[in-house]
Design a protein around this motif. Structure first.
Motif, PDB file in Angstrom:
ATOM      1  N   ASP A 197       3.697  37.750 -22.029  1.00 49.82           N
ATOM      2  CA  ASP A 197       4.395  38.689 -20.982  1.00 49.82           C
ATOM      3  C   ASP A 197       5.089  37.594 -20.144  1.00 49.82           C
ATOM      4  O   ASP A 197       4.228  36.917 -19.084  1.00 49.82           O
ATOM      5  N   ASN A 198       6.156  37.949 -19.698  1.00 52.06           N
ATOM      6  CA  ASN A 198       6.946  36.348 -18.783  1.00 52.06           C
ATOM      7  C   ASN A 198       8.188  37.525 -17.931  1.00 52.06           C
ATOM      8  O   ASN A 198       7.531  38.552 -17.910  1.00 52.06           O
ATOM      9  N   LYS A 199       7.849  36.595 -16.610  1.00 48.51           N
ATOM     10  CA  LYS A 199       8.359  37.356 -16.154  1.00 48.51           C
ATOM     11  C   LYS A 199       9.703  36.684 -15.512  1.00 48.51           C
ATOM     12  O   LYS A 199      10.273  36.689 -14.149  1.00 48.51           O
ATOM     13  N   TYR A 200      10.462  35.826 -16.603  1.00 55.74           N
ATOM     14  CA  TYR A 200      11.595  35.129 -16.026  1.00 55.74           C
ATOM     15  C   TYR A 200      12.897  36.518 -15.654  1.00 55.74           C
ATOM     16  O   TYR A 200      13.078  37.113 -15.517  1.00 55.74           O
ATOM     17  N   GLN A 256       4.963  31.572 -13.032  1.00 55.19           N
ATOM     18  CA  GLN A 256       3.871  31.907 -13.262  1.00 55.19           C
ATOM     19  C   GLN A 256       4.155  30.081 -13.938  1.00 55.19           C
ATOM     20  O   GLN A 256       5.399  29.484 -13.874  1.00 55.19           O
ATOM     21  N   SER A 257       3.197  29.749 -14.639  1.00 57.02           N
ATOM     22  CA  SER A 257       2.941  28.393 -15.244  1.00 57.02           C
ATOM     23  C   SER A 257       3.974  28.316 -16.585  1.00 57.02           C
ATOM     24  O   SER A 257       4.080  28.683 -17.022  1.00 57.02           O
ATOM     25  N   PRO A 258       3.892  27.020 -17.086  1.00 59.76           N
ATOM     26  CA  PRO A 258       4.843  26.742 -18.759  1.00 59.76           C
ATOM     27  C   PRO A 258       3.663  27.585 -19.730  1.00 59.76           C
ATOM     28  O   PRO A 258       4.872  28.104 -20.381  1.00 59.76           O
ATOM     29  N   ASP A 259       2.537  27.996 -19.334  1.00 61.26           N
ATOM     30  CA  ASP A 259       2.084  28.460 -20.313  1.00 61.26           C
ATOM     31  C   ASP A 259       2.106  29.803 -20.343  1.00 61.26           C
ATOM     32  O   ASP A 259       1.319  30.931 -20.743  1.00 61.26           O
ATOM     33  N   GLY A 260       2.669  30.670 -19.130  1.00 59.99           N
ATOM     34  CA  GLY A 260       2.322  31.679 -19.138  1.00 59.99           C
ATOM     35  C   GLY A 260       1.490  32.285 -18.401  1.00 59.99           C
ATOM     36  O   GLY A 260       1.195  33.462 -17.276  1.00 59.99           O
ATOM     37  N   SER A 261      -0.082  31.574 -17.378  1.00 62.41           N
ATOM     38  CA  SER A 261      -0.342  31.863 -16.751  1.00 62.41           C
ATOM     39  C   SER A 261       0.702  32.425 -15.153  1.00 62.41           C
ATOM     40  O   SER A 261       1.172  31.915 -14.714  1.00 62.41           O
ATOM     41  N   PRO A 262      -0.450  33.517 -14.767  1.00 61.44           N
ATOM     42  CA  PRO A 262       0.545  34.578 -13.749  1.00 61.44           C
ATOM     43  C   PRO A 262      -0.066  33.271 -12.485  1.00 61.44           C
ATOM     44  O   PRO A 262      -1.290  32.469 -12.644  1.00 61.44           O
ATOM     45  N   GLY A 263       0.573  33.718 -11.185  1.00 58.53           N
ATOM     46  CA  GLY A 263      -0.210  33.597  -9.598  1.00 58.53           C
ATOM     47  C   GLY A 263       0.722  32.149  -9.705  1.00 58.53           C
ATOM     48  O   GLY A 263      -0.261  31.585  -8.411  1.00 58.53           O
ATOM     49  N   ASN A 264       1.054  31.033 -10.233  1.00 59.07           N
ATOM     50  CA  ASN A 264       1.387  29.932  -9.789  1.00 59.07           C
ATOM     51  C   ASN A 264       2.343  30.045  -8.765  1.00 59.07           C
ATOM     52  O   ASN A 264       3.658  29.890  -8.481  1.00 59.07           O
ATOM     53  N   VAL A 265       1.715  30.303  -7.457  1.00 59.63           N
ATOM     54  CA  VAL A 265       2.052  30.150  -5.897  1.00 59.63           C
ATOM     55  C   VAL A 265       1.728  28.719  -5.292  1.00 59.63           C
ATOM     56  O   VAL A 265       2.124  28.613  -4.471  1.00 59.63           O
ATOM     57  N   GLY A 266       1.117  28.016  -5.885  1.00 59.30           N
ATOM     58  CA  GLY A 266       0.736  26.152  -4.789  1.00 59.30           C
ATOM     59  C   GLY A 266       1.382  25.392  -4.461  1.00 59.30           C
ATOM     60  O   GLY A 266       1.019  24.978  -3.217  1.00 59.30           O
TER      61      GLY A 266
END
Length: 418
Positions: free
Chosen positions: A287-290, A399-409
Motif C-alpha cells: 500500500d503506497n502513499k504516493y 515511505q522508504s523504497p520498500d514501502g516501510s512507513p514513517g520515513n521522516v528522519g
C-alpha cells in the motif's frame, strides 16, 4: 554529474511577483510558520568570517569573495564525489546561472546566506506590497517548448537523482520506465533560503522545471521555486518536503508520481492552466502513499492585477493518470480557485475512476465552496476527519523504497510535525 547535455535560452529579466497575505486559519492555526527553520541560523548570517557557526568542513561558494573555495555551486557539489559522508555548502549572496545536479548518495545541505533565520523572519509570509527574494538566486531559463528536448528533465534548475534514467519524466500517464536495479540517490538533501528560478517566458510555454526530485529524499526550507509550467517534479520513489516555501506557476506546476508534502507555504498562481496538481499513481506490491499533500498553505493569485483576471478559474488539479492522489488540508483558497475544486484531465479523456483521489479537508477562504465540490460528480472528494487521518502529517505519507512507513528522519526535525 548526471552527464546531461544541458542547453537553454537564458533570459536576463527576473519576474518576482508580490503575494498577498491573508488572515489566520480555522481552529486558530496559522497557515504561515511562526518563523523559519533556524537549524543553520548562525551559519547563514552575513559576517566578516563567512563560515562562522557552520558545521566543520563546510565548503564556501562565492562569485567574488577570494576566500571561497569555488565560484560555482555545481563545482562545489562535484568536488564531493559520491561519498556517504554528510556535506555542507554555504553559498554567498548572488545570482548563479547554472544547472545543479545532485547524484551523490550521502547527505548534502545547500545553505543560502540570509539574515532571515537569525531574525526569525519567515519567507512565504509576505503581502501584496512586498516581493519575495532570497539573497541566493539560482537561474536556468529553459522550457521544453515544442519538444525541443527528449525529456523535461533537461530544463531543470535543480535535479536531485542518482542517474539520468532515474530523473526522466517520460510522457503520458505511464511515464518513463526506470530500470528496477537503479540505485537510490541522496538520502538527505536539504536547501535553505535559496530561490530556484526558471523564467523562460512570462507565461506557460512548455514544461520548465525549477526543481526535480527522483529516487531521493529532499527537503526545502524558506526556498522559492519559480516557473510557469511543471515547476516541481517529484519522480518515482522521490520524497520531497517543503516548509515556508513559495512555489509559483500556472500550469500543472506540482506534478509527478512520487510523494510531496507542502506545509505552511504559499502556492502562487501566476495564471490558470490545467491544474495546480497533476499527479499519477503507481501500482506496487504494498500500500503506497504516493501523492502530493498540501497543509496549512495559502493558494493565492500572484498579484492584484492577475487576481482580477483569474477569479474562479484555477483548478486544484487534474489526474495525470486515474490513480492521481492529492489532498489540500486546512488551507486558504483565494477567489482564484474553481468552485468545484478539481477537474477531469479532458472532456474525451477524463482519467477519473474509483481509484482517483483528488480531495479537500477543512479548507476555507473565498475560493472554497464545499457545496460545489460535493456536486462535482465525484471528481472532488470532501474528506471527513477519519478519512484524512491516513494522510494528515509527513510521518503518515513518506515511505522508504520498500514501502516501510514513517520515513521522516531526513526532514529538519525543528519544523517537523506529526
Amino acid at each position: 554529474m548526471l552527464g546531461l547535455a544541458f542547453s537553454a535560452a537564458l533570459l536576463s529579466v527576473a519576474l518576482v511577483l508580490p503575494i498577498p497575505t491573508v488572515a489566520v486559519g480555522t481552529g486558530g492555526s496559522s497557515r504561515q510558520p511562526a518563523g523559519p527553520a533556524k537549524t543553520y541560523e548562525r551559519c547563514q548570517r552575513k559576517t566578516c568570517r563567512p563560515t562562522d557557526g557552520c558545521p566543520p568542513g563546510t565548503i564556501y561558494v562565492s562569485q567574488n569573495d577570494t576566500r571561497a573555495a569555488f565560484t560555482s555551486i555545481q563545482a562545489a557539489i562535484d568536488s564531493l564525489g559520491n561519498s556517504s559522508a554528510p556535506a555542507h555548502i554555504l553559498i554567498a549572496p548572488g545570482n548563479y546561472t547554472e544547472q545543479l545536479n545532485v547524484t551523490r548518495s550521502g547527505p548534502l545541505t545547500l545553505i543560502g546566506m540570509s539574515t532571515r533565520p537569525w531574525k526569525g523572519q519567515a519567507y512565504a509570509d509576505i503581502d501584496v506590497n512586498a516581493t519575495a527574494a532570497n539573497d541566493v538566486q539560482v537561474w536556468w531559463n529553459s522550457a521544453n517548448h515544442d519538444a525541443i528536448f527528449t525529456d523535461n528533465v533537461f530544463t531543470g534548475v535543480l535535479t536531485v537523482g542518482p542517474t539520468l534514467n532515474a530523473t526522466l519524466t517520460g510522457s503520458g500517464p505511464t511515464g518513463f520506465p526506470v530500470p528496477a536495479d537503479t540505485p537510490f540517490g541522496c538520502s538527505d538533501f536539504r536547501a535553505y533560503n535559496i530561490d530556484f528560478r526558471n523564467e523562460f517566458a512570462p507565461y506557460s510555454d512548455g514544461p520548465a522545471h525549477a526543481v526535480g526530485v527522483s529516487r531521493a529524499n529532499a527537503g526545502f526550507y524558506s526556498c522559492g521555486l519559480y516557473s510557469w509550467q511543471d515547476t516541481l517534479y517529484v519522480g518515482k520513489l522521490g520524497n520531497a518536503y517543503f516548509y515556508d516555501t513559495i512555489i509559483a506557476g500556472q500550469t500543472d506546476f506540482l506534478y509527478g508520481f512520487g510523494t510531496a508534502y507542502i506545509e505552511k507555504s504559499t502556492l502562487s498562481l501566476r495564471s490558470c492552466g490545467g491544474g495546480i496538481t497533476a499527479w499519477k499513481g503507481t501500482n506496487t506490491t504494498f500500500d503506497n502513499k504516493y501523492g502530493v499533500y498540501i497543509d496549512k498553505t495559502q493558494l493565492i493569485a500572484a498579484n492584484y492585477t492577475i487576481a482580477q483576471k483569474i477569479k474562479g478559474q484555477c483548478a486544484l488539479g487534474r489526474p495525470w493518470n486515474a490513480q492521481h492522489r492529492s489532498v489540500f488540508m486546512d488551507s486558504y483558497f483565494d477567489a482564484s480557485i474553481k468552485p468545484a475544486g478539481y477537474i477531469q484531465w479532458g472532456s474525451t479523456d477524463p482519467r477519473v475512476n474509483n481509484y482517483t483521489f483528488m480531495a479537500t479537508w477543512d479548507d476555507y477562504g473565498p475560493g472554497y465552496n464545499e457545496t460545489a465540490e460535493r456536486l462535482s460528480n465525484g471528481v472532488t472528494l470532501v474528506l471527513t476527519d477519519e478519512q484524512v487521518a491516513a494522510y494528515r502529517y509527513p510521518v503518515d505519507v513518506f515511505q522508504s523504497p520498500d514501502g516501510s512507513p514513517g520515513n521522516v528522519g531526513w526532514i529538519d526535525q525543528s519544523v517537523l510535525v506529526g
